[in-house]
Design an enzyme around this catalytic site. Sequence first.
Site, PDB file in Angstrom:
ATOM      1  N   HIS A  27       0.826  -1.209   0.000  1.00  0.00           N
ATOM      2  CA  HIS A  27       0.000   0.000   0.000  1.00  0.00           C
ATOM      3  C   HIS A  27       0.860   1.259   0.000  1.00  0.00           C
ATOM      4  O   HIS A  27       0.368   2.337   0.326  1.00  0.00           O
ATOM      5  CB  HIS A  27      -0.901   0.021   1.232  1.00  0.00           C
ATOM      6  N   HIS A  42      -6.741  -4.611  -1.389  1.00  0.00           N
ATOM      7  CA  HIS A  42      -6.037  -5.884  -1.323  1.00  0.00           C
ATOM      8  C   HIS A  42      -6.338  -6.769  -2.516  1.00  0.00           C
ATOM      9  O   HIS A  42      -6.180  -7.979  -2.451  1.00  0.00           O
ATOM     10  CB  HIS A  42      -6.403  -6.645  -0.042  1.00  0.00           C
TER      11      HIS A  42
END
Lengths: 212, 212, 332, 332
Positions: C56, C219
């Site tokens: 991320h 995700h």
Amino acid sequence: MADSLTHEQLVAWLAAFRDSVHEHRDHLTELDAAIGDADHGTNLTRGMDAVMAVVAADDAPDTAAGLLKAVGMKLVSTVGGASGPLYGTFFLRAAGAAGDASTLDAGAVLGMLRAGVEGLAARGKAELGDKTMVDALAPAVEALADAVANGADLATGLRAAAEAAATGREATTGLEARKGRASYLGERSKGHTDPGAASATMLVEALADAVG
Amino acid sequence: MADSLTHEQLVAWLAAFRDSVHEHRDHLTELDAAIGDADHGTNLTRGMDAVMAVVAADDAPDTAAGLLKAVGMKLVSTVGGASGPLYGTFFLRAAGAAGDASTLDAGAVLGMLRAGVEGLAARGKAELGDKTMVDALAPAVEALADAVANGADLATGLRAAAEAAATGREATTGLEARKGRASYLGERSKGHTDPGAASATMLVEALADAVG
Amino acid sequence: MKKLINDPADVLAESLRGVAAAHPGLRVDHANRIVYRAQAKADGKVALISGGGAGHEPLHGGFVGPGMLDAACAGEVFTSPTPDQMAEATTTVDRGAGVLHIVKNYTGDVMNFEMAGELAAADGGVEVRTVVTRDDVAVEDSTYTAGRRGVGVTVLLEKIVGAAAEEGQDLDAVASLAQRVSDGGRSMGIALTSCTVPSAGRPTFDLPDDEIEVGVGIHGEPGRHREPLTGASQIARQLVDPVLADHDFTAGPTIALLNGMGGTPLIELYLMYGEVTSLLESAGVEVARCLVGNYITSLDMAGASLTLLAADEEVLRLWDAPVSTPGLRWGA
Amino acid sequence: MKKLINDPADVLAESLRGVAAAHPGLRVDHANRIVYRAQAKADGKVALISGGGAGHEPLHGGFVGPGMLDAACAGEVFTSPTPDQMAEATTTVDRGAGVLHIVKNYTGDVMNFEMAGELAAADGGVEVRTVVTRDDVAVEDSTYTAGRRGVGVTVLLEKIVGAAAEEGQDLDAVASLAQRVSDGGRSMGIALTSCTVPSAGRPTFDLPDDEIEVGVGIHGEPGRHREPLTGASQIARQLVDPVLADHDFTAGPTIALLNGMGGTPLIELYLMYGEVTSLLESAGVEVARCLVGNYITSLDMAGASLTLLAADEEVLRLWDAPVSTPGLRWGA
Ligand SMILES: Nc1ncnc2c1ncn2[C@@H]1O[C@H](COP(=O)(O)OP(=O)(O)O)[C@@H](O)[C@H]1O
Ligand SMILES: Nc1ncnc2c1ncn2[C@@H]1O[C@H](COP(=O)(O)OP(=O)(O)O)[C@@H](O)[C@H]1O
Ligand SMILES: [Mg+2]
Ligand SMILES: [Mg+2]
Ligand SMILES: [Mg+2]
Ligand SMILES: [Mg+2]
């Protein structure tokens, strides 16, 4: 007639689970890709490799409780994600239930598994039907309990437990997930088997194999 | 027998070039993708659309020089990249050579094209064989010059020029680029036709069509 | 799979080496995979830690530094870090005023941070508070499920609450501000492509050339549903409408984050932001501050998410306070 | 083609709308496609303008602001802007001390800036100097060709020379510093994928799954050759070796830029930077400052480039000077 779980069998269980995780690693990851984030196989491989390093070490604990606790701690500290704390809690609670016995009879094994599964379900706040590993593990414990109540030996009981786990795993396919990542998909989670239920079934099967 | 270029034909030339650029836009861009940055068709489409808006306007210049100058300025201010200044310079220099004639005879057309091509080549510091638009334009001017020297009429001369341009364009395929983006590829630029040589050939063909 | 990596198993460790080399203002504990400030903050100030799976970036390690986090725990790609990492970070950053754990609402993150809190409490007596972000409106909110995911508001929260800690607000104040920020944020994301998890080696989901996933997280989980690929102006509606439907952003100033998922270039994000602001303007939302760029990504996924945060003068003041991290820097 | 855009013909104009909305510190002249500082610099200081085709964001518009550029002219995607834009920007930013044109060495950019200089000279008597960056070692240097492309060093130059202009150095000093920076920089790039030009609608080149393009620029031009896709550590060699072979970077401190091409996520860039620094260290290169991220991109291309700049105390001082732009900000 195998009526108790020896230390060697405990170790064999863990080794068999590690092997199974290795063998089905890509399958677990594919199941997780469909309704999660494509890491379940990788997570468990990393964790069980670390666990087996502990188990194989010279200073590995020689009591059941000691070994199970070490396994739980190792899983908690190497797996991460959802499955790390869940499987970690399973082994930590199982260790607590094992007490100081070095060989576990059928009742003790049942107590150990029940404690582990209850701990796991509590950690995840998961109930039967939420489409998680609990859907494989809880029926496995009940099947073992039934077998023990009916006087079956441990090997037979664990075989029944493994079958119940597999049935529970298959049943997750039709469910809509309410816990874990798959729950984000809502309706779209239906039609896919839960990866954690698949690995949990492997865990019970490994135990049945180690004892049987 | 067409022996001079009228104002209508000048406008028809520009319109024919615009149409040709539209028709072959994707082809030009594909040629540019192979050895450049995949924008030549887009660049010329944008430029010629802007040019035709000027040409169609009420206040469009009514002399050849005025019109050619307006075209050059418009190309410079709307195309960008390499082809904007190059084609822009071509028309600006052509305008300079056109003087105040309203109809251009074969010699004047030759003078205009030669001035344009020399200006373009100077702007780009390009020589024959560098694998650029010059490889189509310079032979076209020479072919027209030969034809005029041999007493051919303008239409015939321009047809010869268009053929020479096409031959020059084809010859770029085998060359290694020394100017423009394609030069970055070195050896790898061989085997691809230069996009600017392709559009330049269309420019000469459009003129031949407008006059013939 | 085309990635600039070596062995997929080494991605996290090796990328932390690069982080350490690139940022003298950070100190990386490679054994524990914790990114710290090179200079710890002054005694008596509340410390902030966050953490989560890798993939991320710049979140969270890129938000460590004066005015924002004190430490970030990195997990494997898309895998929550572990309790011992978090406990180690917690004891290390504590300056005697307690530690705030900033947790994105994922089962794994929540459980691991929970266990870390238990460890820290048992261990050293560090006072720990936790805020769990849950801003993703694509997920239905229900007490019977895992609830909403924590996404973009996490970035805004780390900045705003980091400023409050830096100016010396106490743990109660910091924790309640964190909760207020968390409550006031909403997000929605779409994906044009899947990401590829290095260890999986192939895209997490297949998406036809003419479809997008609507309601994705960070995700690579598939979204809530698929829609035909349309123009940016319609896609902007798919981001803005559900966010505005879920919360009223017309009552005060708003902070907006138009976030790229990692594989979408800035030119597209700016274009999308232009579309988004038009819609917000028509809806009567006043954007007082904004960020446009890749702040909370999903590896190489192409796509974007919108986060809106209901702000007030105090929140804007904290937003404007100096910050000096690899990912956000101003006033310093 | 999967992009967050509307009509491909409107990409530039619409993304500039987003830039204007996102950055109150910038003023966008939409008609002329020029990005200015909202607050012009003080009279008597040299102004810097740059420009180029779109698709390289944050370059150049993202580098407009105090300490860096005064204006950036945007062209269509991968297409140099036009002389009238540049001339307009030049007259607008001139504060009486002259204007430096920062031009990347592409035929189109060079010719258009040349014509702009002619226009500005003819027009208003603004004194214009030009620096042309040509740092890409993938291209053979020769007077018979277009020469080397200008790539990553442009970013570093805009920062360093912007600082010199900001502190009041005169046009001669600014121009000669610019030339010195340009001369001391070298770059090399590789691509894992092609980019897709919106108006073309498909990837500029096809690249098999197991190959990379070595020696690419920033316009999706194919590179010098293809190589098998290997691990990051070998790819790092393909970036570092040709750069070091072309210039001696061991004589003093170096500024390094590990740049992403737009579609490569930060986690991979950090990992690559870790590899690159190991190689530089073995080669005796001292990296005094660095940037890791997407600074000069090629739309959605996956890949990376390395730029090294030979610095000295003066250059490092200017590098560290305050800068406040959307793309680079510190000390302010
Ligand atoms: N709250 C929960 N209770 C029980 N099991 C859960 C819960 N959340 C997730 N799981 C199990 O964890 C599995 C996913 O594990 P894993 O992929 O390793 O972690 P993550 O979801 O963090 O990526 C799911 O398939 C599910 O069986
Ligand atoms: N120095 C030069 N001299 C003459 N023609 C050139 C030169 N550089 C490029 N060209 C021509 O320009 C064409 C490319 O135009 P275009 O694609 O519109 O611009 P760009 O290369 O800036 O993208 C090339 O195919 C070539 O014919
Ligand atoms: Mg998972
Ligand atoms: Mg081109
Ligand atoms: Mg995970
Ligand atoms: Mg171009």
